[in-house]
Motif scaffolding. Structure first.
Motif, short mmCIF file in Angstrom:
data_model
loop_
_atom_site.label_atom_id
_atom_site.label_comp_id
_atom_site.label_asym_id
_atom_site.label_seq_id
_atom_site.Cartn_x
_atom_site.Cartn_y
_atom_site.Cartn_z
N UNK A 101 0.82 -1.21 0.00
CA UNK A 101 0.00 0.00 0.00
C UNK A 101 0.86 1.26 0.00
N UNK A 102 2.00 1.23 0.70
CA UNK A 102 2.88 2.40 0.76
C UNK A 102 3.56 2.62 -0.59
N UNK A 103 3.99 1.55 -1.24
CA UNK A 103 4.63 1.66 -2.55
C UNK A 103 3.63 2.16 -3.59
N UNK A 104 2.39 1.69 -3.49
CA UNK A 104 1.35 2.14 -4.42
C UNK A 104 1.08 3.63 -4.24
N UNK A 105 1.05 4.09 -2.96
CA UNK A 105 0.84 5.50 -2.68
C UNK A 105 1.98 6.34 -3.26
N UNK A 106 3.20 5.83 -3.15
CA UNK A 106 4.36 6.53 -3.70
C UNK A 106 4.23 6.68 -5.21
N UNK A 107 3.77 5.63 -5.89
CA UNK A 107 3.57 5.68 -7.34
C UNK A 107 2.46 6.65 -7.71
N UNK A 147 2.62 9.36 -25.26
CA UNK A 147 2.22 8.03 -25.69
C UNK A 147 2.50 7.00 -24.61
N UNK A 148 3.44 7.32 -23.73
CA UNK A 148 3.81 6.34 -22.70
C UNK A 148 4.18 7.06 -21.41
N UNK A 149 3.53 6.69 -20.32
CA UNK A 149 3.86 7.21 -18.99
C UNK A 149 4.25 6.04 -18.10
N UNK A 150 5.43 6.14 -17.53
CA UNK A 150 5.96 5.05 -16.70
C UNK A 150 6.40 5.62 -15.36
N UNK A 151 6.06 4.94 -14.29
CA UNK A 151 6.50 5.33 -12.95
C UNK A 151 7.36 4.21 -12.38
N UNK A 152 8.57 4.57 -11.97
CA UNK A 152 9.49 3.61 -11.39
C UNK A 152 9.69 3.97 -9.92
N UNK A 153 9.33 3.06 -9.03
CA UNK A 153 9.47 3.27 -7.60
C UNK A 153 10.82 2.71 -7.15
#
Length: 686
Positions: A101-107, A147-153
């Protein structure tokens, strides 16, 4: 505790120690541990080939009732691609677990940043923070073209479970990726990057891929023949990029292929997509694991782990470019693929053999087929065998990511050996492949290449080295490299301490290039090597030049995008005509006279600012003018044959782009010859 847990714990300790040491450095402009962690991890992931053109940049705030927060970014505006990095740093030992849940919130906070940019964030940022406002403006301009959005935690914790592959943010699909401590250890500590490539073919293409298993080759390998949809190959490359090509000799050397080949590929994709299967030779790949499903009498590929494109990297990249950048539909494109799973023997030796056989029709040197390039092996050997003047220390060349940590852990079995290792090769004397390419590219006059980021600059450097057929490095070359490392790192420290609001990395690269240009490539590298530091006078010169370089860069931007402008050769071409001046008395590093290109001494006597001015003036004269001066001067009896010979030598240097710089004497006599011919009223060609 298992050996794996022990290794992970050692990696975590080393990482936290490195973050703390960098944070406590008074010259470091990143006071937070999180900011230091982000910069270190991005640099190391780029060196490992997992990222490209990544920059750390902390931004946080609110948009409506939501909070946004990012730690860095990578952007390809031409491809409409944006990657945002979001860091969750704890700095705890032993490493702790992080709830999903914390990692998802960070993203999610990183995704909210895009919303903030589209809502006019650039106008609300402090005017002095030009890099932040520049990024916000670029994201807003990208807008619907994204065209592309990427989130790297990024986190130093251990993820309790993996993030989903993607998430929905309104009408936008966001790809998610996670580097937790376990994955960072696998990539950066152990250097096992192929293991992270795990391709789910069903998820990518929506269906299994029929294949034909081939009888095992004398028990050494298994082979599978298949036809991959072009769309699937493009998506695989989209996700893993050049990491698919780690064992591809051409990708490793940064070779982009012949333009005619690329043009032909694109023409077929656009005009005759259904004929691609017939016209293209296809792809040869290796995999550590091949996952199959059998249905009746048929066999299907469903997944590949450790996938590497050994031959056909150009085809793979061209498919991706056609879909992403040219908007070409790959619906009707099919590509023949041969997959090799090595079951016995050495994978790298097998790859070398496959590459050699597949590329016989092309002019590729045998040395290119080594997965571990001979050049870097030689630099590593030189580092191991070249001791400082004191005899009590040396530099460590990290040819393979994680080798420093591995050497440190190996020494840790005995307290005395560990202490000796840290004293002889401290982290401050560690450098990697991207460092090497950055230092040499900037000094050689390619600061605009450095602005592209570590991986792209490295590839360009290796290509230039190959094109120039450069000789193998020797001890003198290595000492010069270390002197440049000291010069570059000292400049980084000084620029950080001056707290420029933005573009510090660009200021450093262009300042180093300016020093190389102003001095004609001359500096007393032996003095820097012996002292292992710069003189206070040299540091004072760098401190004085840095604001001037910053001012010149800003003035050159105009209405352009600064980040993209600094990547243009035209930026350097304009700047190099308006560089800061050298003023007497010169620093000790410039007073001595070392011929770095020929490794021959100029002879006794100190140099002054006027000497360097003459070298620079000489290098502004084109080759044709030197030739005309020599011919007209000797024909009319104005020049002695020795002066005419010097002019012809300088013509050769100019024709070669001044890769070889004139000596002080050559510059002095060359300019005298120009003046004599001019005073005699001679015109070239008379």
């Amino acid at each position: 505790m298992t050996a794996a847990e022990d290794a992970l714990g050692s990696f975590a300790e080393a990482l936290v120690r490195e973050v703390d040491e960098a944070r406590d450095d008074p010259s470091n402009p990143l006071p937070s541990s999180e900011g230091v962690f982000t910069r270190l991890v991005l640099e190391q992931l780029e060196e490992a080939g997992h990222l490209e053109g990544a920059f750390d940049l902390h931004q946080e705030g609110r948009v409506g009732r939501s909070t946004f927060r990012i730690s860095g970014y990578a952007m390809d505006e031409e491809a409409g691609s944006l990657t945002l990095f979001a860091t969750h740093y704890m700095g705890t030992l032993p490493p702790a677990r992080v709830p999903l849940s914390e990692l998802t919130r960070t993203a999610e906070r990183a995704v909210t940043y895009v919303t903030a940019c589209l809502g006019g964030l650039a106008d609300r940022i402090e005017p002095s923070n030009t890099e932040a406002s520049d990024l916000a403006r670029r994201v807003a301009e990208l807008g619907q073209r994204m065209d592309r959005l990427r989130v790297v935690v990024l986190t130093d914790g251990i993820a309790s479970s993996l993030l989903p592959a993607e998430m929905d943010a309104g009408e936008r699909r966001v790809e998610l990726d996670l580097y937790d401590l376990v994955r960072l250890h696998r990539v950066l500590g152990e250097g096992q990057t192929r293991a992270d490539i795990d391709v789910d073919l069903v998820a990518l293409g929506g269906t299994r891929i029929p294949c034909l298993p081939v009888a095992a080759g004398a028990g050494q390998y298994e082979a599978f023949l298949a036809t991959f949809p072009g769309e699937v190959l493009s998506r695989i490359y989209d996700r893993y990029g050049t990491r698919l090509l780690e064992l591809n000799v051409r990708a490793f050397l940064g070779l982009s292929g012949r333009k005619s080949v690329n043009a032909e590929l694109r023409r077929t994709l656009v005009e005759q997509p259904t004929m691609f299967l017939a016209f293209n030779n296809g792809i040869v790949a290796t995999a550590d694991e091949v996952r199959l499903e059998r249905d009746g009498g048929a066999t299907f590929l469903v997944g590949l782990r450790g996938l590497q494109v050994v031959n056909g990297g150009q085809t793979t990249a061209s498919l991706h470019r056609a879909r992403r950048k040219d908007g070409v539909s790959l619906t009707d494109v099919e590509v023949p693929v041969k997959i090799i799973k090595v079951t016995a023997g050495d994978l790298e030796e097998m790859v070398a053999s496959i590459s050699r056989a597949a590329n016989r029709q092309n002019a590729v040197q045998q040395a290119d087929f080594s997965a571990n390039d001979p050049f870097h092996r030689e630099v590593e050997t030189l580092a191991n065998n070249t001791w400082l003047e004191s005899g009590r220390g040396r530099w460590f060349y990290e040819r393979a990511r994680g080798s420093y940590l591995a050497a440190e852990q190996k020494a840790a079995f005995r307290a005395g050996e560990q202490r000796a290792f840290r004293e002889q090769t401290p982290k401050s004397r560690r450098l990697g492949k991207l460092d090497l390419a950055r230092y040499l590219a900037a000094w050689d006059g390619f600061p605009w290449r450095v602005a592209f980021g570590g991986q792209k600059n490295f590839q360009a450097y290796m290509q230039r080295r190959k094109d120039a057929m450069a000789p193998p490095p020797d001890a003198t070359w290595f000492r010069r490299l270390i002197a440049l490392a000291i010069l570059y790192r000292t400049t980084e420290r000084i620029v950080r301490s001056l707290k420029f609001p933005a573009y510090g990395a660009n200021i450093v690269a262009y300042l180093i290039a300016a020093l190389g240009e102003r001095t004609g490539g001359r500096i007393d590298f032996d003095l820097v090597w012996r002292q292992q530091r710069l003189s206070p006078q040299m540091e004072a010169l760098i401190t004085a030049w840095a604001p001037e370089i910053d001012k010149a860069l800003r003035a050159s931007v105009g209405a352009r995008n600064p980040t993209e402008w600094f990547k243009k050769e035209e930026c350097w071409s304009g700047l190099r005509t308006n560089l800061p001046l050298l003023v007497d008395p010169l620093p000790p590093e410039l007073v001595g006279s070392v011929e770095t290109t020929t490794r021959a001494s100029e002879g006794p006597g100190a140099l002054g600012a006027a000497d360097y001015d003459r070298i620079e003036e000489c290098m502004r004269v084109p080759a044709a003018e030197w030739v005309a001066t020599a011919e007209a001067g000797q024909r009319k009896g104005v020049l002695h044959y020795k002066l005419a010979g010097i002019c012809m030598t300088l013509a050769g240097y100019a024709a070669g782009g001044w890769a070889r710089r004139p000596s002080v004497k050559q510059a002095k006599h060359g300019l005298e010859a120009l003046a004599k011919v001019k005073d005699a009223g001679l015109v070239a060609g008379e």
